[in-house]
Design a protein around this motif. Sequence first.
Motif, short mmCIF file in Angstrom:
data_model
loop_
_atom_site.label_atom_id
_atom_site.label_comp_id
_atom_site.label_asym_id
_atom_site.label_seq_id
_atom_site.Cartn_x
_atom_site.Cartn_y
_atom_site.Cartn_z
N LYS A 40 61.20 64.88 24.76
CA LYS A 40 61.89 65.77 25.28
C LYS A 40 63.51 66.41 24.71
N LEU A 41 62.98 67.65 24.54
CA LEU A 41 64.46 67.91 24.69
C LEU A 41 64.77 69.03 24.50
N GLN A 42 66.26 69.61 24.77
CA GLN A 42 66.51 71.29 25.38
C GLN A 42 67.75 71.51 24.24
N ILE A 43 67.70 73.06 23.16
CA ILE A 43 68.13 73.10 22.29
C ILE A 43 69.04 74.15 23.32
N ASP A 44 70.18 74.43 22.11
CA ASP A 44 71.12 74.88 22.88
C ASP A 44 70.69 76.00 22.39
N PRO A 45 70.78 77.46 22.75
CA PRO A 45 69.84 78.77 22.09
C PRO A 45 70.18 79.35 21.36
N ALA A 46 71.65 78.95 21.19
CA ALA A 46 71.99 80.42 20.09
C ALA A 46 71.67 79.18 18.32
N GLN A 47 71.07 78.43 18.49
CA GLN A 47 70.65 76.98 17.48
C GLN A 47 69.68 77.10 17.25
N LEU A 48 68.82 77.56 18.32
CA LEU A 48 67.50 77.17 18.11
C LEU A 48 66.37 78.04 16.90
N GLU A 49 66.87 78.83 16.19
CA GLU A 49 66.28 78.35 14.92
C GLU A 49 66.80 77.81 13.81
N ASN A 50 67.45 77.46 13.74
CA ASN A 50 68.60 76.44 13.00
C ASN A 50 67.58 74.83 13.08
N TYR A 51 67.45 74.31 14.27
CA TYR A 51 67.20 73.63 15.17
C TYR A 51 65.88 73.29 14.19
N LYS A 52 64.73 74.19 15.05
CA LYS A 52 63.48 74.63 14.85
C LYS A 52 63.15 74.14 12.92
N ALA A 53 64.16 74.61 12.22
CA ALA A 53 63.69 74.15 10.95
C ALA A 53 63.71 73.31 10.14
N ALA A 54 65.49 72.51 11.37
CA ALA A 54 65.63 71.00 10.97
C ALA A 54 64.82 69.70 11.64
N LEU A 55 64.03 70.43 12.61
CA LEU A 55 62.91 69.83 13.29
C LEU A 55 61.45 69.57 12.08
N LYS A 56 61.23 70.86 11.63
CA LYS A 56 60.13 71.53 11.07
C LYS A 56 60.31 70.51 9.79
N GLU A 57 60.76 70.80 8.52
CA GLU A 57 61.61 69.71 7.79
C GLU A 57 61.74 68.07 7.72
N HIS A 58 62.60 67.42 8.66
CA HIS A 58 62.68 66.02 9.37
C HIS A 58 60.61 65.88 9.54
N ALA A 59 59.90 66.78 9.86
CA ALA A 59 58.56 65.60 10.85
C ALA A 59 58.16 66.37 9.29
N GLU A 60 57.52 67.28 8.42
CA GLU A 60 56.96 66.79 7.06
C GLU A 60 57.83 65.67 6.41
N THR A 61 58.80 65.19 6.31
CA THR A 61 59.13 64.65 5.27
C THR A 61 58.61 63.67 5.41
N ALA A 62 58.74 62.86 6.77
CA ALA A 62 58.42 61.71 8.31
C ALA A 62 56.86 61.50 6.54
N VAL A 63 56.32 62.20 7.61
CA VAL A 63 54.52 62.00 7.50
C VAL A 63 54.16 62.14 6.14
N ARG A 64 54.92 62.85 5.55
CA ARG A 64 54.73 62.49 3.69
C ARG A 64 55.10 61.55 3.45
N VAL A 65 56.34 61.00 3.53
CA VAL A 65 56.34 60.11 2.77
C VAL A 65 56.01 57.49 3.17
#
Length: 135
Positions: A40-65
């Motif tokens: 459960k995370l709370q993200i800095d609102p000013a950084q939300l879009e950057n956070y979502k992009a980083a999380l998506k990249e991480h999750a896709e890579t982890a599941v793939r490799v």
Amino acid sequence: MKPVISKPRHAIMVMILVLTLFSFGKAAAQDKNQVVRIAKLQIDPAQLENYKAALKEHAETAVRVEPGVITLYAVAEKNNPTHITVFEIYANAEAYQAHLQTAHFKKYKSTTKDMVKSLELVDVEPIALETKMKQ
């Protein structure tokens, strides 16, 4: 009449489990060695879009490799999009520990360290993780 859900976190947890039903195999769900947790995370609102992009990249890579990463689902609360919940399933404790040592996990952690305002990790025990495989 719409049902009233008094606890947004409960609704998120139910949604995550429903998502799991659509992509997680029955036999794998019954493995007692798996590590299952919710972040459960709370993200800095000013950084939300950057956070979502980083999380998506991480999750896709982890599941793939990573063969030991079974499931990584990330969702945001509709009424509070800076509240992110991640549902994670790893094949076993060794797979989870190996995940923490990967380059993509370390990149995710270093990239997002100033974006995350709070993080709570909750180990959970599956009760029912059933699914219907896509035909």
